[in-house]
Design a protein around this motif. Structure first.
Motif, PDB file in Angstrom:
ATOM      1  N   ARG A  10       5.897   3.447 -19.970  1.00 56.89           N
ATOM      2  CA  ARG A  10       7.015   2.154 -19.979  1.00 56.89           C
ATOM      3  C   ARG A  10       8.306   2.689 -20.808  1.00 56.89           C
ATOM      4  O   ARG A  10       7.908   3.733 -21.879  1.00 56.89           O
ATOM      5  N   TYR A  11       9.447   2.468 -20.444  1.00 54.50           N
ATOM      6  CA  TYR A  11      10.549   2.553 -21.082  1.00 54.50           C
ATOM      7  C   TYR A  11      11.311   1.272 -21.405  1.00 54.50           C
ATOM      8  O   TYR A  11      12.020   0.534 -20.784  1.00 54.50           O
ATOM      9  N   GLY A  12      10.860   0.809 -22.695  1.00 54.49           N
ATOM     10  CA  GLY A  12      11.045  -0.876 -23.234  1.00 54.49           C
ATOM     11  C   GLY A  12      10.499  -1.860 -22.208  1.00 54.49           C
ATOM     12  O   GLY A  12       9.138  -1.574 -21.951  1.00 54.49           O
ATOM     13  N   SER A  13      11.213  -2.515 -21.461  1.00 53.55           N
ATOM     14  CA  SER A  13      10.581  -3.437 -20.572  1.00 53.55           C
ATOM     15  C   SER A  13      10.547  -3.048 -19.278  1.00 53.55           C
ATOM     16  O   SER A  13      10.113  -3.482 -18.299  1.00 53.55           O
ATOM     17  N   VAL A  14      10.987  -1.621 -19.300  1.00 54.66           N
ATOM     18  CA  VAL A  14      10.815  -1.298 -17.686  1.00 54.66           C
ATOM     19  C   VAL A  14       9.576  -0.207 -17.433  1.00 54.66           C
ATOM     20  O   VAL A  14       9.270   0.545 -18.196  1.00 54.66           O
ATOM     21  N   HIS A  15       8.848  -0.570 -16.241  1.00 58.00           N
ATOM     22  CA  HIS A  15       7.610  -0.068 -15.972  1.00 58.00           C
ATOM     23  C   HIS A  15       8.236   1.050 -15.204  1.00 58.00           C
ATOM     24  O   HIS A  15       8.506   0.801 -14.142  1.00 58.00           O
ATOM     25  N   ALA A  16       7.850   2.087 -15.645  1.00 62.08           N
ATOM     26  CA  ALA A  16       8.260   3.556 -15.157  1.00 62.08           C
ATOM     27  C   ALA A  16       7.164   4.242 -14.222  1.00 62.08           C
ATOM     28  O   ALA A  16       7.167   5.105 -13.123  1.00 62.08           O
ATOM     29  N   LEU A  17       5.812   3.978 -14.976  1.00 61.69           N
ATOM     30  CA  LEU A  17       4.823   4.859 -14.113  1.00 61.69           C
ATOM     31  C   LEU A  17       3.362   4.153 -14.436  1.00 61.69           C
ATOM     32  O   LEU A  17       3.071   3.505 -15.561  1.00 61.69           O
ATOM     33  N   GLY A  18       2.681   4.080 -13.414  1.00 63.29           N
ATOM     34  CA  GLY A  18       1.156   3.772 -13.483  1.00 63.29           C
ATOM     35  C   GLY A  18       0.638   2.472 -13.229  1.00 63.29           C
ATOM     36  O   GLY A  18       1.528   1.518 -12.781  1.00 63.29           O
ATOM     37  N   PRO A  19      -0.663   1.996 -13.303  1.00 65.90           N
ATOM     38  CA  PRO A  19      -1.465   3.282 -13.410  1.00 65.90           C
ATOM     39  C   PRO A  19      -1.768   4.291 -12.445  1.00 65.90           C
ATOM     40  O   PRO A  19      -1.595   3.890 -11.287  1.00 65.90           O
ATOM     41  N   ILE A  20      -2.012   5.445 -12.855  1.00 68.35           N
ATOM     42  CA  ILE A  20      -2.007   6.727 -11.900  1.00 68.35           C
ATOM     43  C   ILE A  20      -3.354   7.245 -11.956  1.00 68.35           C
ATOM     44  O   ILE A  20      -3.767   7.584 -13.214  1.00 68.35           O
ATOM     45  N   ASP A  21      -3.983   7.555 -10.862  1.00 71.72           N
ATOM     46  CA  ASP A  21      -5.196   8.097 -10.757  1.00 71.72           C
ATOM     47  C   ASP A  21      -5.000   9.163  -9.651  1.00 71.72           C
ATOM     48  O   ASP A  21      -4.885   8.820  -8.584  1.00 71.72           O
ATOM     49  N   LEU A  22      -5.236  10.543  -9.973  1.00 70.85           N
ATOM     50  CA  LEU A  22      -4.810  11.365  -9.355  1.00 70.85           C
ATOM     51  C   LEU A  22      -5.637  12.947  -9.425  1.00 70.85           C
ATOM     52  O   LEU A  22      -5.769  13.109 -10.618  1.00 70.85           O
ATOM     53  N   GLU A  23      -6.122  13.418  -8.328  1.00 70.99           N
ATOM     54  CA  GLU A  23      -6.682  14.730  -8.624  1.00 70.99           C
ATOM     55  C   GLU A  23      -5.864  15.749  -7.600  1.00 70.99           C
ATOM     56  O   GLU A  23      -5.712  15.434  -6.270  1.00 70.99           O
ATOM     57  N   ILE A  24      -5.314  16.842  -8.279  1.00 71.28           N
ATOM     58  CA  ILE A  24      -4.680  17.728  -7.561  1.00 71.28           C
ATOM     59  C   ILE A  24      -5.651  18.967  -7.668  1.00 71.28           C
ATOM     60  O   ILE A  24      -5.811  19.535  -8.796  1.00 71.28           O
ATOM     61  N   PRO A  25      -5.898  19.431  -6.376  1.00 72.03           N
ATOM     62  CA  PRO A  25      -6.753  20.482  -6.333  1.00 72.03           C
ATOM     63  C   PRO A  25      -6.386  21.790  -6.674  1.00 72.03           C
ATOM     64  O   PRO A  25      -5.285  22.071  -6.698  1.00 72.03           O
TER      65      PRO A  25
END
Length: 252
Positions: A10-25
């Motif tokens: 988050r950037y202050g009140s801004v939700h920027a990312l997530g929740p992220i679950d990821l697998e990159i082979p």
């Protein structure tokens, strides 16, 4: 493998990312696509330990990116961000040589010289190696920065918009070279691209992001579809087949 678990930012009140679950082979080319503000660059930057997440865990190979020794991580993971600004006046060869610092600590050995030579040749920069960066076009500078990252000889290479400042011919050449780096050098390439047709043509795995979350993950044929792209980009998209690749066509 790169494993992302419950990652948020988050950037202050801004939700920027997530929740992220990821697998990159391990191996191959993974493309991150999505509209501006989708969180692609934020996620890539956190994976590269240039930005801290608020929660969650990221592992590259067997290393936790938060707790691992910086020098050891730099031998396994290299990242190139969009903003490339060196104040010092460097030649192309000097810039590419900086990629060897995690290995050489500033003392170049024969293997370090060989790695720089390989990267210069791989990106077709040998004839420009003695030119200063401020004497190059934007596209030539971009190739030089990518060469610096490849010279680092890491298993994992993260590239944020490496096609910036490249015309069509050089953008195609860059993606072909990244494909070669995956196939011939055994690198795992993770690249943020805006043009989904480059993802369709050169990636093994496509990760589509929207509003800081992962919307779809799959092969180009699974993700580069009218339904998925229309949903992700919020505009009508058609997809046709050219040879063996899907090609996105935008229309109103």
């Amino acid at each position: 493998m790169i494993t992302v678990s419950n990652l948020t930012k988050r950037y202050g009140s801004v939700h920027a990312l997530g929740p992220i679950d990821l697998e990159i082979p391990r191996g191959g080319v993974t493309a991150l696509i999505g509209p501006n503000g989708a969180g692609k660059s934020t996620m890539l930057t956190i994976i590269g330990r240039l930005l801290s997440g608020d929660s969650g865990r990221v592992e590259v190979g067997d290393l936790d990116v938060v707790t691992s020794d910086s020098r050891e991580l730099a031998k396994k993971l290299a990242i190139l961000r969009q903003e490339n600004h060196f104040v010092a006046r460097l030649t192309v060869r000097q810039l590419v040589g900086l990629g060897r610092f995690p290995h050489s600590q500033g003392r170049m050995h024969p293997h370090d010289v060989d790695a720089v030579d390989m990267a210069l040749e791989f990106l077709d920069l040998v004839h420009l190696q003695d030119r200063f960066l401020d004497e190059l076009s934007g596209g030539q500078r971009q190739r030089a920065y990518v060469a610096m990252v490849l010279a680092q000889e890491t298993d994992y290479v993260l590239l944020d918009e490496p096609l910036n400042n490249l015309d069509m011919r050089h953008a195609v050449a860059m993606m072909r070279q990244l494909r070669r780096a995956a196939d011939e050098l055994g690198r795992t390439i993770v690249v943020v691209v805006h043009d989904v047709n480059f993802a369709a043509a050169y990636a093994d795995l496509v990760v589509a992001m929207v509003d800081g979350r992962i919307a779809h993950v799959g092969s180009p044929h699974e993700v580069i579809t009218p339904h998925v792209l229309t949903e992700v980009f919020g505009t009508p998209v058609d997809v046709i087949q050219h040879r063996e690749h899907p090609v996105a066509v935008y229309y109103q």
